[in-house]
Write an enzyme that holds these catalytic residues in place. Structure first.
Site, mmCIF file in Angstrom:
data_model
loop_
_atom_site.group_PDB
_atom_site.id
_atom_site.type_symbol
_atom_site.label_atom_id
_atom_site.label_comp_id
_atom_site.label_asym_id
_atom_site.label_seq_id
_atom_site.Cartn_x
_atom_site.Cartn_y
_atom_site.Cartn_z
ATOM 1 N N CYS A 10 0.852 -1.200 0.000
ATOM 2 C CA CYS A 10 0.000 0.000 0.000
ATOM 3 C C CYS A 10 0.881 1.241 0.000
ATOM 4 O O CYS A 10 0.702 2.156 0.798
ATOM 5 C CB CYS A 10 -0.912 -0.012 1.220
ATOM 6 S SG CYS A 10 -2.113 -1.344 1.236
ATOM 7 N N ASP A 12 2.949 4.650 -1.605
ATOM 8 C CA ASP A 12 2.553 5.885 -2.272
ATOM 9 C C ASP A 12 2.442 5.680 -3.783
ATOM 10 O O ASP A 12 1.543 6.227 -4.426
ATOM 11 C CB ASP A 12 3.578 6.981 -1.945
ATOM 12 C CG ASP A 12 3.098 8.351 -2.340
ATOM 13 O OD1 ASP A 12 1.944 8.697 -2.010
ATOM 14 O OD2 ASP A 12 3.875 9.085 -2.977
ATOM 15 N N ILE A 13 3.340 4.881 -4.359
ATOM 16 C CA ILE A 13 3.291 4.627 -5.803
ATOM 17 C C ILE A 13 2.022 3.864 -6.183
ATOM 18 O O ILE A 13 1.456 4.073 -7.246
ATOM 19 C CB ILE A 13 4.571 3.910 -6.313
ATOM 20 C CG1 ILE A 13 4.677 3.967 -7.840
ATOM 21 C CG2 ILE A 13 4.626 2.466 -5.850
ATOM 22 C CD1 ILE A 13 4.979 5.321 -8.386
ATOM 23 N N ARG A 17 -0.182 5.839 -8.720
ATOM 24 C CA ARG A 17 -0.022 5.321 -10.079
ATOM 25 C C ARG A 17 -0.630 3.935 -10.308
ATOM 26 O O ARG A 17 -1.410 3.740 -11.214
ATOM 27 C CB ARG A 17 1.471 5.265 -10.441
ATOM 28 C CG ARG A 17 2.204 6.562 -10.322
ATOM 29 C CD ARG A 17 1.976 7.401 -11.519
ATOM 30 N NE ARG A 17 2.852 8.573 -11.429
ATOM 31 C CZ ARG A 17 2.580 9.706 -12.004
ATOM 32 N NH1 ARG A 17 1.503 9.849 -12.712
ATOM 33 N NH2 ARG A 17 3.393 10.721 -11.881
ATOM 34 N N ARG A 36 0.812 -5.906 5.107
ATOM 35 C CA ARG A 36 1.051 -6.447 6.445
ATOM 36 C C ARG A 36 0.098 -5.823 7.458
ATOM 37 O O ARG A 36 -0.142 -6.381 8.512
ATOM 38 C CB ARG A 36 2.502 -6.215 6.864
ATOM 39 C CG ARG A 36 3.480 -7.057 6.047
ATOM 40 C CD ARG A 36 4.890 -6.822 6.481
ATOM 41 N NE ARG A 36 5.322 -5.513 5.996
ATOM 42 C CZ ARG A 36 6.565 -5.088 6.000
ATOM 43 N NH1 ARG A 36 7.522 -5.863 6.482
ATOM 44 N NH2 ARG A 36 6.881 -3.912 5.531
ATOM 45 N N LYS A 96 9.954 -1.203 -9.451
ATOM 46 C CA LYS A 96 11.398 -1.023 -9.516
ATOM 47 C C LYS A 96 11.950 -0.477 -8.206
ATOM 48 O O LYS A 96 11.200 0.184 -7.483
ATOM 49 C CB LYS A 96 11.774 -0.127 -10.684
ATOM 50 C CG LYS A 96 11.246 1.286 -10.544
ATOM 51 C CD LYS A 96 11.622 2.125 -11.720
ATOM 52 C CE LYS A 96 11.119 3.531 -11.407
ATOM 53 N NZ LYS A 96 11.461 4.503 -12.331
#
Length: 115
Positions: A10, A12-13, A17, A36, A96
């Site tokens: 969960c 921020d990306i 996005r 988790r 990535k």
């Protein structure tokens, strides 16, 4: 035909996005969010209209509605989670950087080829 997805993490990306991108795909369906932290996973699942949020990775990997898994956790967990998803027969997309080192990356690639 829709492709059922789970997102592990969960971050921020995911919020900015990953989850919004999956929601715009007409042939994709967000089945599960796994973290988790169960409460965080459930909040993300509500925010992005996933069918459920959970802290139970085994539940996600055994869910036949899920065909693909997006691993978007801290990089030190990418290899472990990607390998578990591959061994469960899922397609895997990894945020990535893919792995901590070349050995981990090669192991992940070999597991993907074998599955």
């Amino acid at each position: 035909m829709e492709l059922g997805w789970a997102i592990i993490g969960c971050s921020d990306i995911v919020r900015k996005r990953g989850a919004p991108a999956l929601r715009t795909q007409t042939h994709s369906r967000l089945v599960a969010i796994c973290s988790r932290d169960r409460d965080r996973a459930q909040a993300f699942s509500e925010e992005f209209d996933a069918e459920y949020g959970t802290d139970d990775l085994d539940q996600v990997l055994s869910d036949d509605r899920i065909e693909a898994v997006y691993v978007a956790t801290e990089v030190d967990r990418h290899s472990e989670l990607a390998l578990a998803a591959l061994h469960a027969g899922k397609h895997v997309l990894v945020e990535k950087p893919m792995a901590l080192n070349v050995t981990e990356a090669r192991t992940m690639i070999e597991a993907a080829r074998a599955s």
